[in-house]
Design a protein around this motif. Structure first.
Motif, short mmCIF file in Angstrom:
data_model
loop_
_atom_site.label_atom_id
_atom_site.label_comp_id
_atom_site.label_asym_id
_atom_site.label_seq_id
_atom_site.Cartn_x
_atom_site.Cartn_y
_atom_site.Cartn_z
N ASN A 222 0.05 -3.51 5.09
CA ASN A 222 -1.15 -2.69 5.11
C ASN A 222 -1.27 -1.74 3.94
O ASN A 222 -2.18 -0.91 3.90
N ILE A 223 -0.40 -1.84 2.97
CA ILE A 223 -0.54 -1.07 1.73
C ILE A 223 -1.43 -1.90 0.81
O ILE A 223 -1.09 -3.03 0.46
N VAL A 224 -2.57 -1.34 0.44
CA VAL A 224 -3.55 -2.08 -0.35
C VAL A 224 -4.03 -1.27 -1.55
O VAL A 224 -3.99 -0.04 -1.53
N ALA A 225 -4.47 -1.97 -2.57
CA ALA A 225 -5.10 -1.33 -3.73
C ALA A 225 -6.61 -1.37 -3.50
O ALA A 225 -7.15 -2.39 -3.09
N VAL A 226 -7.27 -0.25 -3.73
CA VAL A 226 -8.71 -0.17 -3.54
C VAL A 226 -9.36 0.33 -4.82
O VAL A 226 -8.78 1.09 -5.58
N THR A 227 -10.59 -0.10 -5.03
CA THR A 227 -11.35 0.31 -6.20
C THR A 227 -12.60 1.03 -5.73
O THR A 227 -13.32 0.52 -4.86
N ALA A 228 -12.86 2.18 -6.30
CA ALA A 228 -14.08 2.92 -5.98
C ALA A 228 -15.14 2.58 -7.03
O ALA A 228 -14.87 1.90 -8.02
N ARG A 229 -16.33 3.07 -6.80
CA ARG A 229 -17.40 2.84 -7.77
C ARG A 229 -17.11 3.55 -9.09
O ARG A 229 -16.38 4.52 -9.14
N VAL A 230 -17.75 3.06 -10.13
CA VAL A 230 -17.65 3.72 -11.43
C VAL A 230 -18.58 4.92 -11.39
O VAL A 230 -19.74 4.81 -11.00
N SER A 231 -18.08 6.08 -11.80
CA SER A 231 -18.86 7.31 -11.72
C SER A 231 -19.80 7.44 -12.92
O SER A 231 -19.77 6.64 -13.85
N GLU A 232 -20.62 8.46 -12.88
CA GLU A 232 -21.58 8.71 -13.95
C GLU A 232 -20.90 8.96 -15.29
O GLU A 232 -21.47 8.71 -16.33
N GLN A 233 -19.68 9.51 -15.29
CA GLN A 233 -18.98 9.78 -16.54
C GLN A 233 -18.27 8.52 -17.05
O GLN A 233 -17.38 8.62 -17.89
N SER A 234 -18.63 7.36 -16.54
CA SER A 234 -18.03 6.09 -16.95
C SER A 234 -16.54 6.05 -16.69
O SER A 234 -15.76 5.60 -17.52
N ARG A 235 -16.14 6.52 -15.54
CA ARG A 235 -14.73 6.45 -15.14
C ARG A 235 -14.61 5.48 -13.97
O ARG A 235 -15.39 5.54 -13.04
N ALA A 236 -13.63 4.63 -14.04
CA ALA A 236 -13.35 3.73 -12.93
C ALA A 236 -12.17 4.31 -12.17
O ALA A 236 -11.22 4.80 -12.76
N THR A 237 -12.23 4.26 -10.86
CA THR A 237 -11.19 4.83 -10.03
C THR A 237 -10.63 3.76 -9.11
O THR A 237 -11.38 3.03 -8.47
N ALA A 238 -9.32 3.68 -9.08
CA ALA A 238 -8.65 2.78 -8.16
C ALA A 238 -7.45 3.52 -7.61
O ALA A 238 -6.94 4.45 -8.23
N GLY A 239 -7.01 3.13 -6.45
CA GLY A 239 -5.88 3.81 -5.85
C GLY A 239 -5.16 2.91 -4.86
O GLY A 239 -5.53 1.76 -4.64
N VAL A 240 -4.14 3.47 -4.28
CA VAL A 240 -3.34 2.77 -3.27
C VAL A 240 -3.49 3.53 -1.98
O VAL A 240 -3.40 4.76 -1.94
N ARG A 241 -3.76 2.81 -0.89
CA ARG A 241 -3.88 3.45 0.41
C ARG A 241 -3.25 2.56 1.47
O ARG A 241 -2.95 1.40 1.21
N VAL A 242 -3.08 3.15 2.64
CA VAL A 242 -2.55 2.39 3.77
C VAL A 242 -3.67 2.25 4.78
O VAL A 242 -4.32 3.23 5.15
N ARG A 243 -3.94 1.01 5.20
CA ARG A 243 -5.02 0.77 6.17
C ARG A 243 -4.68 1.40 7.51
O ARG A 243 -3.55 1.32 7.99
N GLU A 244 -5.71 1.99 8.12
CA GLU A 244 -5.53 2.68 9.42
C GLU A 244 -6.70 2.42 10.36
O GLU A 244 -7.18 3.31 11.01
N ARG A 245 -7.21 1.22 10.42
CA ARG A 245 -8.37 0.98 11.26
C ARG A 245 -7.97 0.23 12.53
O ARG A 245 -6.94 -0.42 12.59
N GLY A 246 -8.80 0.32 13.51
CA GLY A 246 -8.55 -0.38 14.76
C GLY A 246 -7.63 0.38 15.69
O GLY A 246 -7.28 1.53 15.45
N LYS A 247 -7.24 -0.27 16.76
CA LYS A 247 -6.36 0.35 17.74
C LYS A 247 -4.91 0.32 17.25
O LYS A 247 -4.58 -0.35 16.29
N GLY A 248 -4.07 1.05 17.92
CA GLY A 248 -2.68 1.20 17.49
C GLY A 248 -1.92 -0.10 17.36
O GLY A 248 -1.08 -0.25 16.48
N ASP A 249 -2.20 -1.08 18.21
CA ASP A 249 -1.47 -2.35 18.14
C ASP A 249 -2.15 -3.38 17.23
O ASP A 249 -1.68 -4.50 17.10
N ASP A 250 -3.25 -3.00 16.60
CA ASP A 250 -3.96 -3.87 15.68
C ASP A 250 -3.09 -4.13 14.45
O ASP A 250 -2.42 -3.22 13.95
N SER A 251 -3.12 -5.35 13.93
CA SER A 251 -2.27 -5.68 12.78
C SER A 251 -2.70 -4.98 11.50
O SER A 251 -1.94 -4.93 10.54
#
Length: 139
Positions: free
Chosen positions: A59-88
């Motif tokens: 569940n560790i994933v790389a995500v990309t956000a939109r490019v901002s007005e200052q022409s910057r691209a943003t990407a990061g690493v996050r851990v997925r946390e959706r669904g119920k506790g036993d959800d994969s």
């Protein structure tokens, strides 16, 4: 949340080539570069994550956000946390592992992964941007 930025301000030739591109191509190239850098950190964080069941590492994933007005691209690493506790796709407990609790000492894996791959992530982002630029400019 951990907020760290990489600065590529010294790359004048790269900036000049980016100016040659249309806005859409420019944004796509920057997103690809940011995503490549985040992928390096994601892979290292997955390698360092505790492997009791493997759910946390998956569940560790790389995500990309939109490019901002200052022409910057943003990407990061996050851990997925959706669904119920036993959800994969729910590893809500990652922050307890990373930061610890009153009954459990911290076992950080995300921040050390970033610290260990900071230079490699920057190099991967630059390499991907140059590769994408070559591909776009050869059209």
């Amino acid at each position: 949340m951990i907020d760290t930025r990489l600065d590529f301000s010294g790359l004048q030739n790269l900036e000049n080539e980016l100016k040659l591109l249309t806005r859409a191509e420019n944004d796509r190239v920057r997103r690809q570069g940011a995503r490549a850098g985040a992928g390096v950190v994601r892979d290292e964080a997955r390698r360092r994550a505790p492997k009791r069941s493997g759910k946390l590492a998956r569940n560790i994933v790389a995500v990309t956000a939109r490019v901002s007005e200052q022409s910057r691209a943003t990407a990061g690493v996050r851990v997925r946390e959706r669904g119920k506790g036993d959800d994969s796709s729910n590893a809500f407990y990652w922050r307890f592992v990373e930061l610890g609790t009153s009954k459990m000492p911290p076992a950080p894996f995300i921040r050390p992964a970033f610290d260990a791959t900071e230079q490699q992530a920057g190099d991967a982002a630059i390499a991907k941007i140059l590769e994408a630029l070559d591909k776009v400019l050869m059209k």
